[in-house]
Design a protein around this motif. Structure first.
Motif, PDB file in Angstrom:
ATOM      1  N   HIS A 160      39.034  25.908  12.698  1.00 55.23           N
ATOM      2  CA  HIS A 160      38.535  26.140  11.345  1.00 55.23           C
ATOM      3  C   HIS A 160      37.749  24.946  10.820  1.00 55.23           C
ATOM      4  CE1 HIS A 160      38.246  28.078   7.476  1.00 55.23           C
ATOM      5  NE2 HIS A 160      38.527  26.910   6.932  1.00 55.23           N
ATOM      6  N   GLU A 161      38.265  23.764  11.100  1.00 59.88           N
ATOM      7  CA  GLU A 161      37.563  22.571  10.598  1.00 59.88           C
ATOM      8  C   GLU A 161      36.164  22.477  11.191  1.00 59.88           C
ATOM      9  OE1 GLU A 161      37.831  17.788  10.636  1.00 59.88           O
ATOM     10  OE2 GLU A 161      39.639  18.888  11.277  1.00 59.88           O
TER      11      GLU A 161
ATOM     12  N   SER B 250      33.945  24.794   9.419  1.00 51.43           N
ATOM     13  CA  SER B 250      33.582  24.279   8.090  1.00 51.43           C
ATOM     14  C   SER B 250      32.448  23.272   8.191  1.00 51.43           C
ATOM     15  CB  SER B 250      34.792  23.624   7.425  1.00 51.43           C
ATOM     16  OG  SER B 250      35.770  24.580   7.162  1.00 51.43           O
TER      17      SER B 250
ATOM     18  N   ASP C  91      29.337  25.177   8.912  1.00 53.90           N
ATOM     19  CA  ASP C  91      28.944  25.910   7.705  1.00 53.90           C
ATOM     20  C   ASP C  91      28.208  24.970   6.741  1.00 53.90           C
ATOM     21  OD1 ASP C  91      29.484  28.506   6.021  1.00 53.90           O
ATOM     22  OD2 ASP C  91      30.009  26.847   4.687  1.00 53.90           O
TER      23      ASP C  91
ATOM     24  N   PHE D  49      35.829  32.801   6.458  1.00 51.98           N
ATOM     25  CA  PHE D  49      34.756  32.626   5.477  1.00 51.98           C
ATOM     26  C   PHE D  49      34.378  34.032   5.013  1.00 51.98           C
ATOM     27  CE2 PHE D  49      34.565  29.210   8.455  1.00 51.98           C
ATOM     28  CZ  PHE D  49      34.271  28.096   7.710  1.00 51.98           C
TER      29      PHE D  49
END
Lengths: 236, 235
Positions: A83-84, A87, A90, A132
């Motif tokens: 997930h990091e 991010s 993103d 997201f």
């Protein structure tokens, strides 16, 4: 090298992922009189390929690399974490899209593509992106290529290819250009699409902050003007 | 389909808890937008509604709906179809699905979401992935032989509405011929003749929508899902 059908599906304009309603800035460019015929369309496509096309392809390649490294949710990517890592990518995508309208179009297409590929090839790497609410399109494309067994180079190719075929199709529909002539222009552009994809694929590993950041101010301005137009036939 | 022997040819009721999704399609100028506006005015007092429009949607259209206060602005979403209205309701429904789901999230719970297609030709039809039921709207001034031509919209829609019947004498359209031909190509599926000028609330079409809702609620109750409470007077 054989072309796997699973990857051809992702490159196909018939993929039901919302792309048909996005012109990649072609509609506002036509409205502004910047694209009126085949030569001006070709110039538009060259410019888009070299700028936002390169950026999108590199982001797709990086996303593919990230998804492949964290495939199965084991976080085995040297500490970045699924997930990091998403991010970071993103935020790097946001930073390369100065126009809010452009960011919105990218996220809308990302959400639609994610819906399609989760249906086609369910995979934990895609579930991670679903955290997201609307992930950017190049990131979903990269992840989709990874879960279907493709490489960052494949993701870059499909990304660069889509950067020119979307607006070309919009030009056929909006301006009534001869589809055969437009496809001749696309065929002539093919070596440049491959060159951009090869350059983009080179960024699959490494620090996401170093991804290409070529910008096209006119496209950003067109994207914003498009939102204020009285009549819009394409979402972007 | 070969292995799917038990396939139920009837469309499934909406999934647990979500609104009924109703498509309204038909040729340009047949009166889709006017019908949708009439349905909203007639149904909004006892159903929770939202609308997705796929038609060419200008600031003038938005102003029209606002002036007529059919629904509040935030209950209407406009989807742009890139010059291909049928693609957005049939081949690639993702933008419409996103719009429907976003309205459902924002205004949960809803009873009915109407998806109005952009004006198209007789070959257009809604995907079952997008809507639960669909209405196809013709008008008498398009010619009384249109129902005979058939096509997926005319023959396959759950309800065929033949609109603007008040114009029939003026354009020389024979409603009897349209009725007979429609019955033939539709194999008994319902047809409603409508004139918004004479009956502005489209009461017959609204009645059909209510019966479909009642049907799906029954199907849900049978499946053990309680009918969601309808807030009286919800806009």
């Amino acid at each position: 090298m054989a072309l796997p059908a699973s990857l051809l599906l992702l490159a196909d304009s018939r993929l039901p992922a919302g792309g048909h309603a996005h012109s990649g800035g072609l509609e506002p460019a036509a409205e502004a009189g910047a694209v009126t015929d085949l030569p001006t369309l070709t110039a538009f496509l060259r410019g888009r390929l070299a700028t936002t096309g390169l950026v999108a392809a590199a982001l797709s390649a990086a996303a593919c690399g990230h998804a492949a490294r964290t495939r199965g949710g084991d976080g085995g990517d040297g500490g970045l974490g699924g997930h990091e890592g998403w991010s970071v990518l993103d935020a790097e995508t946001d930073a390369r899209m100065p126009s809010p309208a452009g960011r919105r179009a990218s996220r809308a297409q990302g959400r639609s593509l994610l819906r399609a590929v989760r249906e086609m090839s369910p995979h934990p790497a895609l579930d991670a992106l679903a955290a997201f609410s609307a992930p950017h399109h190049p990131l979903v494309l990269g992840a989709a290529v990874a879960v279907t067994g493709g490489s960052p180079a494949d993701a870059a190719s499909i990304g660069a290819y889509g950067a020119v075929t979307g607006p070309a199709s919009a030009a056929v529909r909006l301006l009534g250009l001869d589809p055969l002539a437009v496809h001749r222009a696309l065929a002539e552009l093919a070596p440049q699409v491959d060159a951009v994809a090869a350059e983009a694929a080179g960024h699959a590993r490494g620090d996401p902050r170093d991804l290409p950041a070529a910008s096209a101010p006119a496209l950003d301005i067109f994207a914003e003007l498009h939102l204020q137009a009285n009549l819009r036939l394409f979402e972007s | 389909m070969g292995a799917n022997h038990d396939h139920d040819p009837h469309p499934a009721p909406p999934a647990r808890g979500r609104a009924l999704r109703l498509g309204v399609g038909g040729p340009v100028g047949s009166g889709k937008t006017a019908l949708v506006a009439a349905l909203c005015r007639t149904l909004r007092d006892d159903l929770r509604l939202a609308v997705v429009t796929n038609d060419i949607y200008t600031t003038e259209d938005a102003d029209f709906l606002r002036r007529n206060a059919v629904l509040s602005d935030d209950r209407i979403a406009a989807v742009r179809t890139g010059c291909c209205p049928h693609t957005a309701i049939r081949d690639d429904i993702s933008a419409n699905l996103d719009a429907v789901e976003s309205l459902e999230r924002r205004h949960a719970p809803l009873d009915l979401v109407i998806v109005e297609s952009g004006g198209d030709n007789l070959t257009a039809t809604f995907s079952r992935g997008l809507v639960d039921r669909q209405i196809f709207v013709l008008d008498v001034s398009g010619g009384d032989k249109v129902p005979r031509k058939g096509g997926p919209g005319v023959s396959g829609a759950d309800l065929l509405v033949v609109n603007k019947t008040d114009l029939a004498p003026l354009v020389g359209a024979d409603l009897g011929v349209m009725d007979r031909d429609a019955a033939q190509v539709r194999r008994g599926k319902p047809v409603i003749f409508s004139s918004l000028r004479e009956r502005p609330g489209a009461p017959e079409v609204a009645g059909w929508v209510r019966s479909v809702l009642a049907e799906t609620h029954e199907a849900r109750s049978a499946a053990g899902t309680p009918r969601p409470a309808v807030a009286p007077g919800a806009p």
